[in-house]
Design an enzyme around this catalytic site. Structure first.
Site, PDB file in Angstrom:
ATOM      1  CG  ASN A 233      -3.244   1.922  -0.631  1.00  0.00           C
ATOM      2  OD1 ASN A 233      -2.426   2.114  -1.339  1.00  0.00           O
ATOM      3  ND2 ASN A 233      -3.820   2.557   0.319  1.00  0.00           N
TER       4      ASN A 233
ATOM      5  CB  THR B 231      -0.888   0.108   1.163  1.00  0.00           C
ATOM      6  OG1 THR B 231      -0.118   0.045   2.299  1.00  0.00           O
ATOM      7  CG2 THR B 231      -1.902  -1.291   1.329  1.00  0.00           C
ATOM      8  CB  CYS B 232       0.041   4.546  -1.307  1.00  0.00           C
ATOM      9  SG  CYS B 232       0.014   3.808  -2.945  1.00  0.00           S
ATOM     10  CG  ASP B 233       0.225   4.125   5.599  1.00  0.00           C
ATOM     11  OD1 ASP B 233       1.338   4.170   6.265  1.00  0.00           O
ATOM     12  OD2 ASP B 233      -0.921   4.424   6.049  1.00  0.00           O
TER      13      ASP B 233
END
Ligand SMILES: Cc1ncc(COP(=O)(O)O)c(C=O)c1O
Length: 377
Positions: free
Chosen positions: A367, A324-326
């Site tokens: 996401n 994910t973009c975290d």
């Protein structure tokens, strides 16, 4: 260990995307092992560890009772065939209307650790049995449960007395020594406190009957853990030491120890990269991470065995991360993980010992990724 049944299932079905496969034979064996190791202690499976209907049905059919944290978990246990007499509402934090709903469903055993909770129970579950949870420091556990739950032993006496004045039945004491507890002697000091509370209550004319030993029984991840038999011996020794010949009824609430080793997650490598041309450590990104069910890698607390088809090749340290973009979605960085140097995008990776605390921790669609799929075989 990933069982042959799980390997065959994955080879034949080739499910798309990350998924957890649970082998019910392992759950059955673990249940029998606990029964044998602690024959005088009733098992209340901690539903939160893995509430798959097939797991609950199997355990209900084997005679297990259930520790539930919420009304939906109580409904799942009932649907699996457990009678309400075999259900405990073990969460110390409950809305009064949820207590009323549980009581209407027939549940008569509840956890408390505070006066206000007793007042709610007195109104919504008149006459019910209550046990008071005491604080436990969780030393020796990989996943300690902190000061969020329980009260000081001296206060437990007052809370149970308060319960009696509110028309409830003071029934016993509970504690949790911390999850993935690798020291079988960790129960000793909590049992000493429990025995002292029993004595204090008897002096006030209240005979308590039950000690809830909680969970904490470990699953094997990368390192060996003591066998259930060793926990049984240490706990029965501590009970004899502190309660003498007046040993109370005991219950236990294993979650991880029953289902952890029964599951394997099949995942895929999405990207292998470096942050510079001279970077020593490779970054290995999987299609599952903290938000896809591996929340217990928080603080790198639980270190799962990672298995690939290239395990015979030379290994080198990697940072393992989710998709994910975290930036919190990194599994192992502080202590890098040695993985085969030949790994590339598209390779399959098995994450072992993931039967507990994975599916329920997975987000709904962070996401855009689907919740972790489960197959129970
Ligand atoms: C009240 C209670 N009982 C039992 C358990 C299960 O613990 P474990 O998985 O360590 O056996 C938990 C876990 O959080 C819990 O909160």
């Amino acid at each position: 260990m990933t069982t042959q049944r799980i390997r065959s299932f994955l080879a034949e079905r080739r499910p798309e995307g990350p998924c957890l496969v649970i082998d019910l034979d392992v759950v059955r064996d673990n249940y029998r092992t606990f029964r044998k190791a602690m024959p005088d202690t009733a098992i209340f499976y901690a539903v939160k560890a893995n509430p798959a209907p097939e797991v609950l049905e199997l355990l209900a059919s084997m005679g297990s009772s259930f520790d539930c944290a919420s009304v939906p978990e109580i409904e799942m246990a009932l649907a699996a065939g457990a009678p309400p007499a075999r259900i405990s509402y073990g969460n110390t934090i409950k809305k009064e209307r949820d207590i009323a709903r549980a009581f209407a469903l027939g549940v008569r055993l509840f956890a408390v650790d505070a006066y206000e909770e007793v007042e709610k129970l007195g109104r919504a579950a008149p006459g019910a049995r209550v046990f008071c949870r005491i604080l436990c420091d969780g030393a020796g556990a990989d996943w300690p449960l902190s000061r969020k739950f329980g009260c000081e032993p001296a206060m437990a006496v007052s809370v149970l007395e308060y319960a009696r004045h509110h028309g409830l039945t003071p029934y016993g004491i509970s504690f949790h020594v911390g999850s993935q507890q690798t020291d079988p002697d960790a129960w000793d000091s909590a049992l000493a406190s429990a025995a002292a509370i029993f004595g204090e209550m008897a002096g006030r004319g209240v005979e308590l009957g039950m000690v809830n030993l909680g969970g904490g029984f470990p699953a094997r991840y990368l390192n060996d853990v003591p066998a259930a038999r060793e926990y049984g011996q240490a706990i029965s020794g501590a009970l004899r030491r502190h309660f003498g010949n007046r040993i109370p009824e005991t219950i236990m609430e294993p979650g991880r120890g029953l289902v952890g080793a029964a599951g394997t997650i099949k995942a895929e490598i999405v990207l292998v990269s470096r942050k510079s041309d001279t970077d020593q450590a490779r970054w290995v990104y999987l299609d599952i991470g903290k938000f896809g069910g591996l929340a217990e890698t928080m603080e790198e607390a639980i270190r799962y065995p990672l298995l690939t088809e290239k395990d015979a090749d030379p290994h080198a340290p990697c940072i393992v991360a989710g998709p994910t973009c975290d930036s919190a979605d990194v599994l192992y960085e502080r202590t890098p993980y040695a993985l085969p140097i030949t790994l590339t995008a598209g390779d399959e990776i098995l994450i072992d010992g993931t039967g507990a605390y994975t599916t329920t921790y997975s987000t709904v669609a962070f996401n855009g990724f689907s919740p972790l799929a489960t197959y129970v075989i």
